[in-house]
Design an enzyme around this catalytic site. Structure first.
Site, PDB file in Angstrom:
ATOM      1  CE1 TYR A   1      -2.956  -3.091   0.381  1.00  0.00           C
ATOM      2  CE2 TYR A   1      -3.585  -2.358   2.553  1.00  0.00           C
ATOM      3  CZ  TYR A   1      -3.697  -3.260   1.515  1.00  0.00           C
ATOM      4  OH  TYR A   1      -4.577  -4.311   1.629  1.00  0.00           O
TER       5      TYR A   1
ATOM      6  CG  HIS B   1      -0.885  -8.838  -0.048  1.00  0.00           C
ATOM      7  ND1 HIS B   1      -0.405  -7.560   0.110  1.00  0.00           N
ATOM      8  CD2 HIS B   1      -2.204  -8.698  -0.302  1.00  0.00           C
ATOM      9  CE1 HIS B   1      -1.397  -6.690  -0.033  1.00  0.00           C
ATOM     10  NE2 HIS B   1      -2.491  -7.366  -0.285  1.00  0.00           N
TER      11      HIS B   1
END
Ligand code: NAP
Length: 265
Positions: A38, A100
């Site tokens: 992010y 992830h």
């Protein structure tokens, strides 16, 4: 795990992200979700440090993302975990998602062997995985010496994830519901809007309350105080059985996140 948590994907303006995290903690949230991918871990760490709260904040991050690397070697995983902690400016995190996406060069044996060593070193408390199928979750559990105690997956009224939720419930795995507003899409769903109008609340609150009612830990992303407070107040919305059944009966299925590196769901 504190619930709901604050999502931070696409909250990439440094100052804005610091403010979102600090505001959320002041409103009452005690769980913040970020990821190496992010690009905002430094801001998340700064927001937590800046908030005037005494009790613990449950911090979760995720390593490696197939958009940025396919190097899932032990050395790369270890270096990435250490970089996450450096950017967050913490010694350890409460929850590390060691996967992830199960893509790129992901190999369960290598991944969980190095994660166990980092866990022994005290770099994280709980271990989670994201975006896996039931079979992949089972494979991860078999490969890992450290219990995989959290699954993070997309979940909202347009993607109820019944099978994954049942598997997690049967195996004592916490289910963190990402994109609990369907990245905004759920807010336009007529059934959700009608229930919200009847109850005099926002559609966002209805969607989050439904995720809570299903026993999941939603992590809505919100940037400004209005949305942050609105979502927090979903905790006070008790949906009736009839309202829950009405939402359960929505038959639109709309997954928001299915990139080309996603598993064969
Ligand atoms: N593990 C993974 O692969 C993965 C993938 C996706 C997401 N996630 C995690 O899950 C979190 C949430 O998912 P998401 O960000 O995709 O979507 P989401 O939380 O379902 O929706 C976020 C969107 O809804 C808006 N919103 C928030 N509260 C609102 C309210 N009360 N009323 C109206 N609009 C509202 C936000 O706007 P504002 O920002 O303007 O408030 C934003 O545009 C992410 O931030 C991330 O932490 C994880």
């Amino acid at each position: 795990m504190p619930s709901p948590g604050l999502g931070t994907y696409r909250n990439t303006d440094h100052g804005e992200c610091v403010d979102s995290v600090r505001t959320a903690l002041e409103v009452g949230y005690r769980h913040v979700d970020t990821a190496e991918a992010y690009g905002n871990e430094a801001a998340v760490g700064e927001g937590i440090a800046a908030a005037d709260v005494d009790d613990d904040v449950f911090l979760a991050t995720k390593v490696l993302h197939p958009r940025f690397t396919d190097d899932y070697s032990a050395g790369s995983i270890e270096a990435n975990v250490r970089s996450c902690l450096d950017r967050l400016d913490v010694e350890s995190v409460d929850l590390l998602y060691g996967v992830h996406w199960p893509a790129g060069g992901y190999d369960p044996e290598t991944t969980f062997e190095v994660l166990a060593a980092l866990h022994d070193e005290g770099l994280f408390d709980r271990l989670g995985v994201c975006n896996v199928t039931v079979d992949q979750l089972e494979e991860a559990r078999d490969a890992s010496a450290v219990p995989v105690s959290v699954l993070q997956a997309e979940m909202h009224p347009l993607l109820p994830q019944q099978d994954l939720r049942e598997y997690c419930e049967a195996n004592g795995i916490a289910f963190v519901a990402y994109a609990p507003l369907g990245n905004g899409r759920v807010l336009d769903e007529p059934e959700i809007r009608e229930i919200a109008d009847d109850r005099g609340v926002s559609p966002a609150r209805v969607s989050i309350a439904w995720c809570l009612e299903k026993g999941t830990i939603p992590i809505p992303k919100a940037t400004g105080r209005d949305h942050i407070e609105d979502n927090w107040r979903a905790r006070d919305l008790d949906l009736t059985d009839a309202e829950v059944e009405r939402i359960d009966a929505i038959d639109d299925v709309e997954r928001q996140y299915s990139p080309d590196y996603a598993p064969d769901w």
